[in-house]
Design a protein around this motif. Structure first.
Motif, PDB file in Angstrom:
ATOM      1  N   PHE A  64       0.862  -1.176   0.000  1.00  0.00           N
ATOM      2  CA  PHE A  64       0.000   0.000   0.000  1.00  0.00           C
ATOM      3  C   PHE A  64       0.901   1.229   0.000  1.00  0.00           C
ATOM      4  CE2 PHE A  64      -2.633  -3.281   1.749  1.00  0.00           C
ATOM      5  CZ  PHE A  64      -3.935  -2.969   1.379  1.00  0.00           C
ATOM      6  N   ALA A  65       0.576   2.219  -0.813  1.00  0.00           N
ATOM      7  CA  ALA A  65       1.362   3.455  -0.849  1.00  0.00           C
ATOM      8  C   ALA A  65       0.427   4.623  -1.132  1.00  0.00           C
ATOM      9  CB  ALA A  65       2.454   3.379  -1.908  1.00  0.00           C
ATOM     10  N   GLY A  66       0.558   5.689  -0.345  1.00  0.00           N
ATOM     11  CA  GLY A  66      -0.305   6.829  -0.571  1.00  0.00           C
ATOM     12  C   GLY A  66       0.024   7.986   0.341  1.00  0.00           C
ATOM     13  N   ASP A  67      -0.913   8.909   0.465  1.00  0.00           N
ATOM     14  CA  ASP A  67      -0.751  10.076   1.326  1.00  0.00           C
ATOM     15  C   ASP A  67      -2.122  10.511   1.820  1.00  0.00           C
ATOM     16  OD1 ASP A  67      -1.741  12.486  -0.514  1.00  0.00           O
ATOM     17  OD2 ASP A  67      -0.555  11.131  -1.763  1.00  0.00           O
ATOM     18  N   ALA A  68      -2.120  11.357   2.842  1.00  0.00           N
ATOM     19  CA  ALA A  68      -3.366  11.823   3.437  1.00  0.00           C
ATOM     20  C   ALA A  68      -3.143  13.201   4.033  1.00  0.00           C
ATOM     21  CB  ALA A  68      -3.857  10.845   4.517  1.00  0.00           C
ATOM     22  N   ASP A  69      -4.227  13.905   4.316  1.00  0.00           N
ATOM     23  CA  ASP A  69      -4.114  15.195   4.990  1.00  0.00           C
ATOM     24  C   ASP A  69      -5.442  15.557   5.641  1.00  0.00           C
ATOM     25  OD1 ASP A  69      -5.792  16.485   2.971  1.00  0.00           O
ATOM     26  OD2 ASP A  69      -4.040  16.520   1.690  1.00  0.00           O
ATOM     27  N   TRP A  70      -5.366  16.556   6.516  1.00  0.00           N
ATOM     28  CA  TRP A  70      -6.544  17.116   7.160  1.00  0.00           C
ATOM     29  C   TRP A  70      -6.436  18.625   7.097  1.00  0.00           C
ATOM     30  CZ3 TRP A  70      -6.448  19.777  12.088  1.00  0.00           C
ATOM     31  CH2 TRP A  70      -7.723  20.221  12.487  1.00  0.00           C
ATOM     32  N   LEU A  71      -7.437  19.258   6.501  1.00  0.00           N
ATOM     33  CA  LEU A  71      -7.486  20.704   6.397  1.00  0.00           C
ATOM     34  C   LEU A  71      -8.483  21.242   7.409  1.00  0.00           C
ATOM     35  CD1 LEU A  71      -7.441  21.184   2.508  1.00  0.00           C
ATOM     36  CD2 LEU A  71      -5.530  21.349   4.122  1.00  0.00           C
ATOM     37  N   ASP A  72      -8.028  22.135   8.275  1.00  0.00           N
ATOM     38  CA  ASP A  72      -8.860  22.664   9.344  1.00  0.00           C
ATOM     39  C   ASP A  72      -9.870  23.669   8.799  1.00  0.00           C
ATOM     40  OD1 ASP A  72      -9.845  23.158  11.857  1.00  0.00           O
ATOM     41  OD2 ASP A  72      -8.316  24.664  12.338  1.00  0.00           O
ATOM     42  N   SER A  73     -10.993  23.794   9.496  1.00  0.00           N
ATOM     43  CA  SER A  73     -12.012  24.794   9.173  1.00  0.00           C
ATOM     44  C   SER A  73     -12.908  24.958  10.386  1.00  0.00           C
ATOM     45  CB  SER A  73     -12.838  24.362   7.955  1.00  0.00           C
ATOM     46  OG  SER A  73     -13.713  23.312   8.293  1.00  0.00           O
ATOM     47  N   PRO A  74     -13.666  26.050  10.459  1.00  0.00           N
ATOM     48  CA  PRO A  74     -14.555  26.249  11.609  1.00  0.00           C
ATOM     49  C   PRO A  74     -15.555  25.109  11.797  1.00  0.00           C
ATOM     50  CG  PRO A  74     -14.315  28.286  10.363  1.00  0.00           C
ATOM     51  CD  PRO A  74     -13.654  27.218   9.556  1.00  0.00           C
ATOM     52  N   SER A  75     -15.885  24.407  10.731  1.00  0.00           N
ATOM     53  CA  SER A  75     -16.868  23.318  10.831  1.00  0.00           C
ATOM     54  C   SER A  75     -16.245  21.984  11.231  1.00  0.00           C
ATOM     55  CB  SER A  75     -17.595  23.156   9.485  1.00  0.00           C
ATOM     56  OG  SER A  75     -16.682  22.819   8.460  1.00  0.00           O
ATOM     57  N   GLY A  76     -14.939  21.961  11.473  1.00  0.00           N
ATOM     58  CA  GLY A  76     -14.292  20.726  11.891  1.00  0.00           C
ATOM     59  C   GLY A  76     -13.287  20.183  10.893  1.00  0.00           C
ATOM     60  N   GLY A  77     -13.213  20.801   9.739  1.00  0.00           N
ATOM     61  CA  GLY A  77     -12.214  20.396   8.760  1.00  0.00           C
ATOM     62  C   GLY A  77     -12.662  19.230   7.895  1.00  0.00           C
ATOM     63  N   GLY A 110      -5.323  -1.762  -7.274  1.00  0.00           N
ATOM     64  CA  GLY A 110      -6.417  -0.805  -7.259  1.00  0.00           C
ATOM     65  C   GLY A 110      -5.992   0.532  -6.693  1.00  0.00           C
ATOM     66  N   ARG A 111      -6.977   1.407  -6.567  1.00  0.00           N
ATOM     67  CA  ARG A 111      -6.713   2.762  -6.083  1.00  0.00           C
ATOM     68  C   ARG A 111      -7.982   3.288  -5.420  1.00  0.00           C
ATOM     69  NH1 ARG A 111      -3.256   7.043  -7.143  1.00  0.00           N
ATOM     70  NH2 ARG A 111      -4.159   9.134  -7.098  1.00  0.00           N
ATOM     71  N   LEU A 112      -7.801   4.026  -4.339  1.00  0.00           N
ATOM     72  CA  LEU A 112      -8.950   4.681  -3.711  1.00  0.00           C
ATOM     73  C   LEU A 112      -8.621   6.135  -3.417  1.00  0.00           C
ATOM     74  CD1 LEU A 112      -8.575   5.114  -0.348  1.00  0.00           C
ATOM     75  CD2 LEU A 112      -8.793   2.644  -0.385  1.00  0.00           C
ATOM     76  N   HIS A 113      -9.634   6.961  -3.542  1.00  0.00           N
ATOM     77  CA  HIS A 113      -9.511   8.389  -3.227  1.00  0.00           C
ATOM     78  C   HIS A 113     -10.774   8.775  -2.475  1.00  0.00           C
ATOM     79  CE1 HIS A 113      -8.284  12.606  -3.630  1.00  0.00           C
ATOM     80  NE2 HIS A 113      -9.571  12.851  -3.840  1.00  0.00           N
ATOM     81  N   LEU A 114     -10.638   9.122  -1.190  1.00  0.00           N
ATOM     82  CA  LEU A 114     -11.788   9.394  -0.349  1.00  0.00           C
ATOM     83  C   LEU A 114     -11.573  10.665   0.465  1.00  0.00           C
ATOM     84  CD1 LEU A 114     -12.387   5.786   1.066  1.00  0.00           C
ATOM     85  CD2 LEU A 114     -13.658   6.891  -0.792  1.00  0.00           C
ATOM     86  N   THR A 115     -12.650  11.392   0.667  1.00  0.00           N
ATOM     87  CA  THR A 115     -12.649  12.536   1.578  1.00  0.00           C
ATOM     88  C   THR A 115     -13.820  12.367   2.544  1.00  0.00           C
ATOM     89  OG1 THR A 115     -14.043  13.896   0.126  1.00  0.00           O
ATOM     90  CG2 THR A 115     -11.655  14.054  -0.176  1.00  0.00           C
ATOM     91  N   TRP A 116     -13.722  13.016   3.729  1.00  0.00           N
ATOM     92  CA  TRP A 116     -14.783  12.897   4.714  1.00  0.00           C
ATOM     93  C   TRP A 116     -14.717  14.079   5.671  1.00  0.00           C
ATOM     94  CZ3 TRP A 116     -10.389  10.071   4.375  1.00  0.00           C
ATOM     95  CH2 TRP A 116      -9.478  10.162   5.431  1.00  0.00           C
ATOM     96  N   PRO A 117     -15.826  14.435   6.309  1.00  0.00           N
ATOM     97  CA  PRO A 117     -15.817  15.542   7.273  1.00  0.00           C
ATOM     98  C   PRO A 117     -15.132  15.137   8.569  1.00  0.00           C
ATOM     99  CG  PRO A 117     -17.983  14.519   7.172  1.00  0.00           C
ATOM    100  CD  PRO A 117     -17.172  13.888   6.086  1.00  0.00           C
ATOM    101  N   GLY A 118     -14.390  16.084   9.155  1.00  0.00           N
ATOM    102  CA  GLY A 118     -13.710  15.816  10.420  1.00  0.00           C
ATOM    103  C   GLY A 118     -12.253  15.483  10.227  1.00  0.00           C
ATOM    104  N   GLY A 119     -11.615  15.072  11.316  1.00  0.00           N
ATOM    105  CA  GLY A 119     -10.193  14.767  11.288  1.00  0.00           C
ATOM    106  C   GLY A 119      -9.900  13.396  10.717  1.00  0.00           C
ATOM    107  N   LEU A 120      -8.596  13.056  10.672  1.00  0.00           N
ATOM    108  CA  LEU A 120      -8.189  11.764  10.128  1.00  0.00           C
ATOM    109  C   LEU A 120      -8.749  10.615  10.967  1.00  0.00           C
ATOM    110  CD1 LEU A 120      -4.461  12.567   9.270  1.00  0.00           C
ATOM    111  CD2 LEU A 120      -6.410  12.479   7.693  1.00  0.00           C
ATOM    112  N   GLU A 121      -8.892  10.863  12.271  1.00  0.00           N
ATOM    113  CA  GLU A 121      -9.404   9.804  13.141  1.00  0.00           C
ATOM    114  C   GLU A 121     -10.915   9.633  12.998  1.00  0.00           C
ATOM    115  OE1 GLU A 121     -10.520  13.485  15.080  1.00  0.00           O
ATOM    116  OE2 GLU A 121      -8.705  12.819  14.041  1.00  0.00           O
ATOM    117  N   ALA A 122     -11.585  10.559  12.295  1.00  0.00           N
ATOM    118  CA  ALA A 122     -13.043  10.503  12.149  1.00  0.00           C
ATOM    119  C   ALA A 122     -13.470   9.744  10.899  1.00  0.00           C
ATOM    120  CB  ALA A 122     -13.612  11.925  12.105  1.00  0.00           C
ATOM    121  N   PHE A 123     -12.533   9.070  10.231  1.00  0.00           N
ATOM    122  CA  PHE A 123     -12.879   8.364   8.992  1.00  0.00           C
ATOM    123  C   PHE A 123     -13.916   7.266   9.241  1.00  0.00           C
ATOM    124  CE2 PHE A 123     -12.329   4.609   6.315  1.00  0.00           C
ATOM    125  CZ  PHE A 123     -12.617   5.158   5.066  1.00  0.00           C
ATOM    126  N   ALA A 124     -14.913   7.248   8.393  1.00  0.00           N
ATOM    127  CA  ALA A 124     -15.907   6.174   8.362  1.00  0.00           C
ATOM    128  C   ALA A 124     -16.405   6.103   6.919  1.00  0.00           C
ATOM    129  CB  ALA A 124     -17.056   6.450   9.324  1.00  0.00           C
TER     130      ALA A 124
END
Length: 309
Positions: A64-77, A110-124
């Motif tokens: 597995f190889a990839g990258d991730a990030d979390w962008l902050d915002s008033p709504s939780g990022g 394969g490949r996956l590209h996902l975004t979600w509300p909240g921090g990295l620990e909030a992934f579902a």
């Protein structure tokens, strides 16, 4: 003497107080099981948090190889994950994680590209938006316990294998062998939509479309099975009319995009919970597409339009 400022000092984001982390794990374990090697780089950022390097190497030549990030915002990022993966055999890793793979040793990428509300620990997965692409090389679907043959809950391969082995005994009595599986799955609104999911094999081609509800854990899908009868008809024509006739029938079938195969295709409706889905045979595929005239399948089910197709 300086006057005290009436404006409160701007608070530093917690992520900005984190140090840069380079993590290298040579013996990663899941309980007592050794699962591989992990490389992880974490970088605090003025806008949030970045993971520029995420790499895992495990048994079965799995990577597995990839990258991730979390962008902050008033709504939780918002979190993001992009990941490429490949494996020569998913069995050893799945076994180490206490899962049973529905596939014999087969190359997977394969490949996956996902975004979600909240921090990295909030992934579902049910809160995410994005896509997953999957390619599987030659292999065989294995006999597994009901409910285990799911791939991330998107479909139940074990139940599919059992039903088709029952309805097409002559095609699958030697095992459910495939040459290739390709899938493109769109994630959003707590649903996984099978934009494309095709299983190509020497005995038949199978197309799966529809939805999986990731929150309710239910299916609403249509399965179309096209037995490869075109080659058999060409061989029979060769025996009856000679090699020229057989070749002509085979050529017409290929040029028509497998029209002979489609004449023998059937559809199924898949509904119900992940753990115990129901597969209802709708009948001959040209009639099963609508509620118009037609006769039911061998189980007497009247053809009907398949929702979510």
């Amino acid at each position: 003497r300086r006057r005290a400022s009436s404006k409160p000092a701007k608070e530093t984001q917690p992520t900005q107080r984190l140090p840069a982390i380079d993590l290298r794990v040579d013996d990663l374990r899941w309980g007592e099981a050794r699962v591989g090697r992990l490389d992880l780089d974490v970088r605090p950022d003025i806008g949030g948090l970045r993971i520029p390097r995420l790499r895992f190497e495990g048994p079965g030549d799995t990577q597995f190889a990839g990258d991730a990030d979390w962008l902050d915002s008033p709504s939780g990022g918002r979190g993001r994950l992009t990941l490429d993966f490949k494996s020569a055999d998913t069995g050893p890793l799945m076994g180490a994680l206490d899962y049973v793979t529905p596939l014999s040793p087969a190359p997977v990428d394969g490949r996956l590209h996902l975004t979600w509300p909240g921090g990295l620990e909030a992934f579902a997965l049910e809160r995410a938006t994005g896509r997953i692409e999957l390619n599987v090389g030659p292999g065989r679907l294995l006999e597994v316990n009901p409910g285990v043959g799911r791939m991330l809950g998107f479909l139940n391969l074990g139940e599919l294998r059992r039903r088709l082995s029952l309805d097409f005994t002559d095609l699958y009595e030697q095992g459910f062998v495939f040459e290739r599986i390709t899938g493109r799955i769109e994630i959003g609104g707590a649903r996984a939509r099978l934009q494309t999911f095709d299983i190509e094999g020497p005995s038949s081609d199978i197309r799966i479309s529809g939805f999986t509800d990731l929150r309710a854990h239910t299916f609403d899908q249509t399965v179309t099975v096209e037995p490869s009868i075109g080659t058999s008809v060409a061989l029979a024509s060769a025996v009856a009319g000679g090699p020229v006739v057989g070749a002509a029938v085979y050529l017409v079938d290929r040029l028509s995009g497998g029209a002979i195969d489609r004449l023998g295709s059937y559809q199924y409706r898949v509904t119900g919970p992940w753990t115990k889905p129901e597969m209802t045979r709708l009948g001959w595929e040209p009639f099963a597409r609508g509620s118009a005239a037609g006769t039911g399948g061998d189980d007497g089910v009247k053809p009907q339009a398949a929702e979510g197709a």
